[in-house]
Every structure is written in C-alpha cells, then in structure tokens.
Scaffold this motif. Structure first.
Motif, PDB file in Angstrom:
ATOM      1  N   GLU A   1      47.140  35.960  47.638  1.00  0.00           N
ATOM      2  CA  GLU A   1      45.743  35.921  47.201  1.00  0.00           C
ATOM      3  C   GLU A   1      44.941  36.994  47.942  1.00  0.00           C
ATOM      4  O   GLU A   1      45.282  37.349  49.064  1.00  0.00           O
ATOM      5  N   THR A   2      43.848  37.440  47.329  1.00  0.00           N
ATOM      6  CA  THR A   2      42.924  38.315  48.050  1.00  0.00           C
ATOM      7  C   THR A   2      42.189  37.444  49.064  1.00  0.00           C
ATOM      8  O   THR A   2      42.181  36.209  48.945  1.00  0.00           O
ATOM      9  N   LEU A   3      41.549  38.062  50.023  1.00  0.00           N
ATOM     10  CA  LEU A   3      40.782  37.296  51.010  1.00  0.00           C
ATOM     11  C   LEU A   3      39.698  36.488  50.303  1.00  0.00           C
ATOM     12  O   LEU A   3      39.457  35.334  50.635  1.00  0.00           O
ATOM     13  N   ARG A   4      39.062  37.089  49.308  1.00  0.00           N
ATOM     14  CA  ARG A   4      38.017  36.384  48.558  1.00  0.00           C
ATOM     15  C   ARG A   4      38.574  35.106  47.937  1.00  0.00           C
ATOM     16  O   ARG A   4      37.975  34.039  48.043  1.00  0.00           O
ATOM     17  N   GLU A   5      39.737  35.196  47.301  1.00  0.00           N
ATOM     18  CA  GLU A   5      40.362  34.025  46.679  1.00  0.00           C
ATOM     19  C   GLU A   5      40.759  32.999  47.737  1.00  0.00           C
ATOM     20  O   GLU A   5      40.574  31.804  47.550  1.00  0.00           O
ATOM     21  N   TYR A   6      41.304  33.487  48.832  1.00  0.00           N
ATOM     22  CA  TYR A   6      41.760  32.614  49.912  1.00  0.00           C
ATOM     23  C   TYR A   6      40.605  31.788  50.476  1.00  0.00           C
ATOM     24  O   TYR A   6      40.761  30.619  50.800  1.00  0.00           O
ATOM     25  N   LEU A   7      39.443  32.415  50.581  1.00  0.00           N
ATOM     26  CA  LEU A   7      38.265  31.725  51.116  1.00  0.00           C
ATOM     27  C   LEU A   7      37.553  30.887  50.056  1.00  0.00           C
ATOM     28  O   LEU A   7      36.740  30.030  50.385  1.00  0.00           O
ATOM     29  N   GLY A   8      37.846  31.166  48.782  1.00  0.00           N
ATOM     30  CA  GLY A   8      37.200  30.432  47.700  1.00  0.00           C
ATOM     31  C   GLY A   8      35.846  30.992  47.315  1.00  0.00           C
ATOM     32  O   GLY A   8      35.036  30.307  46.689  1.00  0.00           O
ATOM     33  N   LEU A   9      35.596  32.246  47.666  1.00  0.00           N
ATOM     34  CA  LEU A   9      34.302  32.869  47.371  1.00  0.00           C
ATOM     35  C   LEU A   9      34.297  33.474  45.971  1.00  0.00           C
ATOM     36  O   LEU A   9      35.341  33.851  45.448  1.00  0.00           O
ATOM     37  N   ASN A  10      33.102  33.611  45.397  1.00  0.00           N
ATOM     38  CA  ASN A  10      32.990  34.351  44.140  1.00  0.00           C
ATOM     39  C   ASN A  10      32.649  35.813  44.467  1.00  0.00           C
ATOM     40  O   ASN A  10      32.433  36.166  45.638  1.00  0.00           O
ATOM     41  N   VAL A  11      32.605  36.658  43.458  1.00  0.00           N
ATOM     42  CA  VAL A  11      32.396  38.093  43.675  1.00  0.00           C
ATOM     43  C   VAL A  11      31.041  38.373  44.339  1.00  0.00           C
ATOM     44  O   VAL A  11      30.945  39.187  45.255  1.00  0.00           O
ATOM     45  N   GLU A  12      29.994  37.692  43.882  1.00  0.00           N
ATOM     46  CA  GLU A  12      28.654  37.891  44.456  1.00  0.00           C
ATOM     47  C   GLU A  12      28.653  37.565  45.950  1.00  0.00           C
ATOM     48  O   GLU A  12      28.083  38.297  46.765  1.00  0.00           O
TER      49      GLU A  12
ATOM     50  N   GLU B   1      31.258  37.503  47.997  1.00  0.00           N
ATOM     51  CA  GLU B   1      32.062  38.478  48.723  1.00  0.00           C
ATOM     52  C   GLU B   1      31.275  39.776  48.937  1.00  0.00           C
ATOM     53  O   GLU B   1      31.278  40.336  50.029  1.00  0.00           O
ATOM     54  N   ASP B   2      30.602  40.241  47.898  1.00  0.00           N
ATOM     55  CA  ASP B   2      29.811  41.480  48.004  1.00  0.00           C
ATOM     56  C   ASP B   2      28.726  41.353  49.064  1.00  0.00           C
ATOM     57  O   ASP B   2      28.513  42.262  49.862  1.00  0.00           O
ATOM     58  N   ALA B   3      28.041  40.217  49.081  1.00  0.00           N
ATOM     59  CA  ALA B   3      26.982  39.994  50.074  1.00  0.00           C
ATOM     60  C   ALA B   3      27.567  39.982  51.478  1.00  0.00           C
ATOM     61  O   ALA B   3      26.989  40.549  52.408  1.00  0.00           O
ATOM     62  N   TRP B   4      28.714  39.354  51.616  1.00  0.00           N
ATOM     63  CA  TRP B   4      29.372  39.258  52.920  1.00  0.00           C
ATOM     64  C   TRP B   4      29.772  40.636  53.423  1.00  0.00           C
ATOM     65  O   TRP B   4      29.525  40.984  54.578  1.00  0.00           O
ATOM     66  N   ILE B   5      30.331  41.454  52.542  1.00  0.00           N
ATOM     67  CA  ILE B   5      30.799  42.779  52.935  1.00  0.00           C
ATOM     68  C   ILE B   5      29.631  43.736  53.179  1.00  0.00           C
ATOM     69  O   ILE B   5      29.596  44.442  54.174  1.00  0.00           O
ATOM     70  N   SER B   6      28.671  43.750  52.262  1.00  0.00           N
ATOM     71  CA  SER B   6      27.605  44.750  52.363  1.00  0.00           C
ATOM     72  C   SER B   6      26.472  44.357  53.306  1.00  0.00           C
ATOM     73  O   SER B   6      25.836  45.225  53.892  1.00  0.00           O
ATOM     74  N   ILE B   7      26.224  43.051  53.456  1.00  0.00           N
ATOM     75  CA  ILE B   7      25.102  42.612  54.293  1.00  0.00           C
ATOM     76  C   ILE B   7      25.574  41.897  55.551  1.00  0.00           C
ATOM     77  O   ILE B   7      25.070  42.136  56.633  1.00  0.00           O
ATOM     78  N   GLY B   8      26.551  41.007  55.408  1.00  0.00           N
ATOM     79  CA  GLY B   8      27.093  40.351  56.591  1.00  0.00           C
ATOM     80  C   GLY B   8      27.135  38.837  56.500  1.00  0.00           C
ATOM     81  O   GLY B   8      26.768  38.233  55.495  1.00  0.00           O
TER      82      GLY B   8
END
Length: 69
Positions: A37-48, A50-57
């Motif tokens: 799985e991707t990290l996003r899938e593993y954590l159960g996050l949606n794309v929005e 994941e994007d917020a986590w990566i770009s903002i923190g």
C-alpha cells in the motif's frame, strides 16, 4: 481472522483510540514493512488529507481530521 482487518491510523484516531502523534509510529512501521500500500492508503487518509499533510504539515492534517470527529 487475519490482521488485514485491523483499523487504519485515521479510523483509530477518529474513534479516539490513539493520539494524533502516533502517526509518526505508523509512518515508521510502514517504512520498515513490505506492505504494498502507499503510505496514504496505509494510514487511511484521502487525497485531500495527504496533500495537506505533505504541503502544510501535521497541524493541518490534525485540523482536517478533528473536523471529522
């Protein structure tokens, strides 16, 4: 029953079973596993999320998740 039915980070966090800071442990576990799985899938996050986590923190991801509690 297999461990594949185990709840993801997001599910556990939203249910109040774990603290947000445990996301670091989950990320580390994923990094050392042979999980496909991707990290996003593993954590159960949606794309929005994941994007917020990566770009903002972390704070922005926590804010998005807290709105769902």
């Amino acid at each position: 029953m297999t461990e594949n039915s185990e709840k993801k980070f997001k599910e556990k966090y939203l249910a109040g079973e774990i603290e947000f800071e445990e996301i670091d442990d989950y990320s580390q576990e994923w990094g050392f596993s042979d999980n496909t799985e991707t990290l996003r899938e593993y954590l159960g996050l949606n794309v929005e999320e994941e994007d917020a986590w990566i770009s903002i923190g972390d704070e922005k991801l926590k804010e998005l998740l807290d709105k769902q509690r």
